[in-house]
Design a protein around this motif. Sequence first.
Motif, PDB file in Angstrom:
ATOM      1  N   GLY A   1       0.795  -1.213   0.000  1.00 43.36           N
ATOM      2  CA  GLY A   1       0.000   0.000   0.000  1.00 43.36           C
ATOM      3  C   GLY A   1       0.832   1.268   0.000  1.00 43.36           C
ATOM      4  N   GLU A   2       2.126   1.171   0.190  1.00 45.31           N
ATOM      5  CA  GLU A   2       2.995   2.352   0.172  1.00 45.31           C
ATOM      6  C   GLU A   2       3.100   2.849  -1.255  1.00 45.31           C
ATOM      7  N   ASP A   3       2.945   4.129  -1.448  1.00 50.06           N
ATOM      8  CA  ASP A   3       2.970   4.690  -2.783  1.00 50.06           C
ATOM      9  C   ASP A   3       3.789   5.963  -2.758  1.00 50.06           C
ATOM     10  N   ASP A   4       5.022   5.907  -3.230  1.00 47.50           N
ATOM     11  CA  ASP A   4       5.935   7.035  -3.201  1.00 47.50           C
ATOM     12  C   ASP A   4       5.920   7.715  -4.554  1.00 47.50           C
ATOM     13  N   GLU A   5       4.900   8.542  -4.814  1.00 45.50           N
ATOM     14  CA  GLU A   5       4.745   9.177  -6.108  1.00 45.50           C
ATOM     15  C   GLU A   5       5.008  10.666  -5.987  1.00 45.50           C
ATOM     16  N   PRO A   6       6.073  11.164  -6.623  1.00 49.01           N
ATOM     17  CA  PRO A   6       6.372  12.571  -6.532  1.00 49.01           C
ATOM     18  C   PRO A   6       5.351  13.448  -7.250  1.00 49.01           C
ATOM     19  N   ASP A   7       4.699  12.935  -8.286  1.00 44.88           N
ATOM     20  CA  ASP A   7       3.730  13.716  -9.030  1.00 44.88           C
ATOM     21  C   ASP A   7       2.635  12.786  -9.536  1.00 44.88           C
ATOM     22  N   ASP A   8       1.407  13.036  -9.087  1.00 48.61           N
ATOM     23  CA  ASP A   8       0.285  12.157  -9.446  1.00 48.61           C
ATOM     24  C   ASP A   8      -0.079  12.221 -10.916  1.00 48.61           C
ATOM     25  N   ALA A   9       0.415  13.208 -11.638  1.00 49.51           N
ATOM     26  CA  ALA A   9       0.023  13.371 -13.036  1.00 49.51           C
ATOM     27  C   ALA A   9       0.950  12.645 -14.002  1.00 49.51           C
ATOM     28  N   LEU A  10       1.963  11.950 -13.487  1.00 43.37           N
ATOM     29  CA  LEU A  10       2.937  11.305 -14.371  1.00 43.37           C
ATOM     30  C   LEU A  10       2.665   9.808 -14.494  1.00 43.37           C
ATOM     31  N   ASP A  11       2.719   9.309 -15.733  1.00 46.24           N
ATOM     32  CA  ASP A  11       2.576   7.876 -15.974  1.00 46.24           C
ATOM     33  C   ASP A  11       3.829   7.160 -15.502  1.00 46.24           C
ATOM     34  N   ARG A  12       3.685   5.860 -15.261  1.00 40.21           N
ATOM     35  CA  ARG A  12       4.841   5.082 -14.814  1.00 40.21           C
ATOM     36  C   ARG A  12       4.719   3.633 -15.254  1.00 40.21           C
ATOM     37  N   LEU A  13       5.882   3.006 -15.392  1.00 40.69           N
ATOM     38  CA  LEU A  13       5.984   1.577 -15.672  1.00 40.69           C
ATOM     39  C   LEU A  13       6.651   0.953 -14.459  1.00 40.69           C
ATOM     40  N   ARG A  14       6.000  -0.042 -13.854  1.00 43.82           N
ATOM     41  CA  ARG A  14       6.541  -0.697 -12.663  1.00 43.82           C
ATOM     42  C   ARG A  14       6.654  -2.192 -12.927  1.00 43.82           C
ATOM     43  N   VAL A  15       7.856  -2.729 -12.708  1.00 40.77           N
ATOM     44  CA  VAL A  15       8.070  -4.170 -12.861  1.00 40.77           C
ATOM     45  C   VAL A  15       8.706  -4.713 -11.589  1.00 40.77           C
ATOM     46  N   ARG A  16       8.405  -5.961 -11.319  1.00 39.31           N
ATOM     47  CA  ARG A  16       8.968  -6.668 -10.160  1.00 39.31           C
ATOM     48  C   ARG A  16       9.674  -7.905 -10.705  1.00 39.31           C
ATOM     49  N   LEU A  17      11.003  -8.012 -10.443  1.00 35.19           N
ATOM     50  CA  LEU A  17      11.812  -9.083 -11.012  1.00 35.19           C
ATOM     51  C   LEU A  17      12.501  -9.899  -9.929  1.00 35.19           C
ATOM     52  N   THR A  18      12.685 -11.174 -10.208  1.00 35.02           N
ATOM     53  CA  THR A  18      13.499 -12.017  -9.334  1.00 35.02           C
ATOM     54  C   THR A  18      14.963 -11.636  -9.546  1.00 35.02           C
ATOM     55  N   PRO A  19      15.860 -12.005  -8.628  1.00 40.74           N
ATOM     56  CA  PRO A  19      17.287 -11.735  -8.865  1.00 40.74           C
ATOM     57  C   PRO A  19      17.797 -12.349 -10.165  1.00 40.74           C
ATOM     58  N   GLU A  20      17.295 -13.533 -10.538  1.00 39.89           N
ATOM     59  CA  GLU A  20      17.720 -14.170 -11.788  1.00 39.89           C
ATOM     60  C   GLU A  20      17.279 -13.348 -12.998  1.00 39.89           C
ATOM     61  N   ALA A  21      16.028 -12.893 -12.989  1.00 37.51           N
ATOM     62  CA  ALA A  21      15.526 -12.069 -14.094  1.00 37.51           C
ATOM     63  C   ALA A  21      16.249 -10.724 -14.133  1.00 37.51           C
ATOM     64  N   THR A  22      16.595 -10.199 -12.964  1.00 38.77           N
ATOM     65  CA  THR A  22      17.347  -8.943 -12.902  1.00 38.77           C
ATOM     66  C   THR A  22      18.723  -9.116 -13.516  1.00 38.77           C
ATOM     67  N   ARG A  23      19.385 -10.226 -13.201  1.00 35.40           N
ATOM     68  CA  ARG A  23      20.709 -10.509 -13.759  1.00 35.40           C
ATOM     69  C   ARG A  23      20.619 -10.636 -15.283  1.00 35.40           C
ATOM     70  N   ALA A  24      19.582 -11.290 -15.803  1.00 40.57           N
ATOM     71  CA  ALA A  24      19.405 -11.422 -17.256  1.00 40.57           C
ATOM     72  C   ALA A  24      19.172 -10.046 -17.889  1.00 40.57           C
ATOM     73  N   PHE A  25      18.381  -9.193 -17.213  1.00 43.34           N
ATOM     74  CA  PHE A  25      18.149  -7.838 -17.721  1.00 43.34           C
ATOM     75  C   PHE A  25      19.466  -7.062 -17.784  1.00 43.34           C
ATOM     76  N   ILE A  26      20.279  -7.138 -16.726  1.00 42.45           N
ATOM     77  CA  ILE A  26      21.561  -6.431 -16.676  1.00 42.45           C
ATOM     78  C   ILE A  26      22.455  -6.878 -17.824  1.00 42.45           C
ATOM     79  N   ASP A  27      22.534  -8.191 -18.033  1.00 44.54           N
ATOM     80  CA  ASP A  27      23.390  -8.736 -19.089  1.00 44.54           C
ATOM     81  C   ASP A  27      22.978  -8.208 -20.465  1.00 44.54           C
ATOM     82  N   ARG A  28      21.683  -8.239 -20.746  1.00 49.98           N
ATOM     83  CA  ARG A  28      21.204  -7.757 -22.045  1.00 49.98           C
ATOM     84  C   ARG A  28      21.401  -6.249 -22.170  1.00 49.98           C
ATOM     85  N   ALA A  29      21.121  -5.489 -21.120  1.00 47.97           N
ATOM     86  CA  ALA A  29      21.264  -4.034 -21.172  1.00 47.97           C
ATOM     87  C   ALA A  29      22.705  -3.639 -21.493  1.00 47.97           C
ATOM     88  N   LYS A  30      23.662  -4.347 -20.888  1.00 48.66           N
ATOM     89  CA  LYS A  30      25.074  -4.058 -21.172  1.00 48.66           C
ATOM     90  C   LYS A  30      25.418  -4.350 -22.633  1.00 48.66           C
TER      91      LYS A  30
END
Length: 196
Positions: free
Chosen positions: A135-164
Amino acid sequence: MTHQVHAFEPPERFVAGTVGEPGDRTFFLQARGGGRVVSVALEKVQVQLLAEKLEELLTEASRRFGVDLPDLSPLATNDNEPLDTPVDEEFRVGTLGLAFDVDTSTVVIEAIEAGEGDVEADLTAEDETPTLEEGEDDEPDDALDRLRVRLTPEATRAFIDRAKRVVAAGRPPCPLCGQPLDPAGHLCPRHNGYHR
């Protein structure tokens, strides 16, 4: 006007990718899941910083909370596929937020739309507050759109590898000045502006 939150917790696929030729590329973060595909545009430096800060976040989570980190060697499940088409830009990213949720041992990435006054993109790592309360919502501006993703450490590592890999796939640097080489030619400051 209300903002829209594109939440993928977790996504089927979350990658960094580009559209265009080196020297004229547009960088995107793209999330897919539940029959939806959301693409948001950002700068190359934001992709590079995101990969670096995610590595730092995983290392800190391991140190503080004993989270098992995936192997640093390339994963067998590397995603080398192009972005899902059509690539329709939902918004341009101004701010990237990172957090680690201790309860679920997941990394939360939030890409927030650039506001009208945003001149320079910002990357904030919220590893000082490593948990997200329900329920915590840290939004600096209510008028801005956002993309929120939740990743496992394995998926995060795969994202890092591809991004590099995506960042490194651009134009090669000039061996003298380090600026990107252009196929049409390069006026190197080390040669006082003369072509070789």
